[in-house]
Design an enzyme around this catalytic site. Structure first.
Site: not given
Ligand code: GLY
Ligand code: MN
Ligand code: MN
Length: 435
Positions: A35, A238, A255, A266, A345, A349, A356, A380, A384, A401, A403
C-alpha cells in the site's frame, strides 16, 4: 511561477483549437509495493496548463464563442485530509488557479458529456494513458445514445500534442530562469561529487552526495534516475544499478540532473576516480570534449537541430579513425555507420518539464527543424569502448560522455550548466579534494 502564466497558456491554446475542447488528465498515483506509493509527480501537460498539484484532477479548456476553463478535482474531506493532507476542493481550486468553473471529480461522468456535446473536436494528447482515453470514449458513448434526441458527438478526435508541444518547446523568460536555477543546482552537485570521490567508495555513495546536494539546494527530486557508472559500467548507456565499488585507475561517469519547479536539468561529467587521467583516458576525453565544444558553437537560431549533432559526429569520427578505433576513411565510417560501435546515441534532445522534452525534431517534410530563441537542448556526445579484439587494448573499458544544457538565445546560445567543471585541469584539481 505565477498562475497568470498558466492562464495565458490556456488562452493561447483556446485561440488555436477554435471549435474544440481540450481535455487533460493529471497523472495517477502509482503503487510502489503493497500500500506504498511512489512520490506523486504531475503529468507535464496537465501541469503546463494548470499548475494544480493534486492527483485525481481533470481540466477542460473550451474554445468557441464562450471560451472558458473548467477543473474537476477531489472534494474537501476533513477526515481524509487528517490522514493524507490538504485538498483544495473545487471552490479553492477555482479561485487559486484561475478557472472559470470547478466541480468535484465525483461529478465528472455527469458533466463531461454535456461539455463535449457542445464541440466539433476533442483535443487530447495521443499518448494519454488507456484509462483516460476510455473515460473520454465513455462520455462520447453517453452522447451517442442520445443522438436521436439531438445530442452531438465530436466529428474529430485530435492529437493535442502537436499544438501543446509547439508551445512547450519555446520557453518563456520565467521558464528559462527556473531552468537556469535547476542547472546551477545540478552543476553544484556534480562539483561536490567530484570533490567527494575516491577509490573504494561505492557508486551509490556518490549518488547519495548528489541527491543530498539537490535537496540541500532546493530541488526535491532528481529529474531521472541518476547514472553513477564507474569503469566499464559507463559503457551501459542506461546503467542505474549504481552498486559497484570505485576502482583506482578507472573513470567515473555521472549523468545526473535535478527537477526544480518540475523543470529538468540533465548534466553528465566523466572524471578519473583517483584524480589523474591516464594518457589513454586523456586522449578519449580530449576528443569528446573537442566534439562537444564545437557542437555547442552550432547552437544558434536558424541552424538546424541536426547541425550540432553533425558537427560532433564529424569530429568524433575523425578521432576514431586517427586512433585506430574505426577502419576506413571518415566518409566510409560515416556512410556505413561504423562509429555506432562507439557512439550509439544522438547528441541532443529537447529539455524542459520532461528530461526528454516534447517538441518536434523534424518538420512535415522530414527536414530537421530549425533552432529558435527560447529552445533548450542538451549537447551530449560520448565515446564508449568495450573490450574487443578489433580495438586497441589501451582504450578498453573507457566510457565518456560530456553533457551540457544549452539555451538558444537571440544571437547564439547560453550554456546553462556552465558551472559544472569539464576542463582537464579543473577536474584534476577538484577530484578527491574534500579528503
Ligand atoms: N539522462 C538522460 C539523457 O542524458 O538523455
Ligand atoms: Mn540528456
Ligand atoms: Mn543525461
Amino acid at each position: 511561477m505565477s498562475t497568470d502564466q498558466c492562464i495565458s497558456r490556456r488562452k493561447a491554446l483556446q485561440s488555436k483549437i477554435i471549435d474544440g475542447v481540450a481535455i487533460l488528465f493529471n497523472a495517477k498515483e502509482v503503487t510502489r509495493n503493497s500500500d506504498c506509493h511512489f512520490k506523486f509527480r504531475p503529468d507535464s501537460y496537465f501541469h503546463y496548463f494548470s499548475y494544480f498539484p493534486e492527483p485525481e484532477a481533470v481540466i477542460f479548456i473550451l474554445a468557441g464563442d464562450k471560451p472558458r476553463s473548467i477543473i474537476f478535482c477531489r472534494p474537501k474531506n476533513p477526515e481524509l485530509e487528517t490522514w493524507e493532507g490538504f485538498r483544495f476542493g473545487p471552490d479553492e481550486a477555482k479561485e487559486q488557479y484561475g478557472f472559470d468553473e470547478a466541480y468535484s471529480i465525483e461529478k465528472i461522468n455527469e458533466i463531461a458529456p454535456k461539455i463535449i456535446a457542445q464541440f466539433k473536436s476533442v483535443y487530447t494528447p495521443a499518448d494519454a494513458d488507456q484509462n483516460s482515453q476510455s473515460q473520454i470514449q465513455s462520455w462520447i458513448n453517453i452522447n451517442k445514445k442520445q443522438k436521436r434526441a439531438g445530442v452531438r458527438t465530436p466529428e474529430m478526435m485530435v492529437n493535442l500534442s502537436h499544438i501543446a508541444d509547439a508551445m512547450r518547446v519555446v520557453k518563456s523568460e520565467s521558464e528559462l530562469d527556473v531552468m537556469q536555477k535547476s542547472a546551477n543546482i545540478a552543476a553544484k552537485a556534480h562539483t561536490i561529487a567530484m570533490q567527494k570521490t575516491k577509490p573504494g567508495l561505492y557508486e551509490y555513495q556518490i549518488e547519495g552526495e548528489i541527491l543530498n546536494q539537490f535537496m540541500q539546494l532546493g530541488a526535491k527530486e532528481p529529474s531521472y534516475q541518476s547514472i553513477v557508472a564507474g569503469g566499464i559500467n559507463a559503457c551501459t548507456l542506461h546503467y542505474s544499478a549504481n552498486n559497484s565499488k570505485l576502482v583506482d585507475g578507472d573513470l567515473l561517469l555521472i549523468d545526473a540532473g535535478c527537477e526544480l519547479e518540475f523543470y529538468a536539468s540533465d548534466i553528465t561529467r566523466t572524471y578519473p576516480i583517483n584524480g589523474r587521467f591516464s594518457s589513454a583516458q586523456k586522449t578519449i576525453y580530449e576528443l569528446v570534449l573537442a566534439s562537444q565544444k564545437a557542437s555547442i558553437l552550432e547552437v544558434k537560431p536558424g541552424n538546424s537541430f541536426n547541425k550540432p549533432h553533425e558537427t560532433a559526429l564529424n569530429i568524433l569520427i575523425q578521432g576514431m579513425v586517427d586512433l585506430g578505433l574505426c577502419k576506413g576513411s571518415v566518409d566510409e565510417v560515416l556512410e556505413k555507420k561504423l562509429y555506432r560501435d562507439f557512439f550509439m546515441h544522438r547528441t541532443s534532445h529537447w529539455l524542459g518539464l520532461d528530461v526528454h522534452d516534447v517538441g518536434n525534431y523534424v518538420d512535415n517534410n522530414e527536414n530537421s527543424v530549425l533552432l529558435e530563441k527560447g529552445n533548450v537542448l542538451t549537447i551530449e556526445p560520448g565515446c564508449y569502448i568495450k573490450p574487443s579484439e578489433t580495438t586497441p587494448k589501451e582504450f578498453w573499458g573507457i566510457g565518456i560522455r560530456i553533457e551540457d544544457d544549452v539555451e538558444v538565445t537571440n544571437q547564439g546560445n547560453k550554456v546553462l550548466s556552465i558551472e559544472a567543471p569539464k576542463e582537464i585541469n579543473e577536474i584534476e584539481s577538484l577530484v578527491g579534494s574534500f579528503f
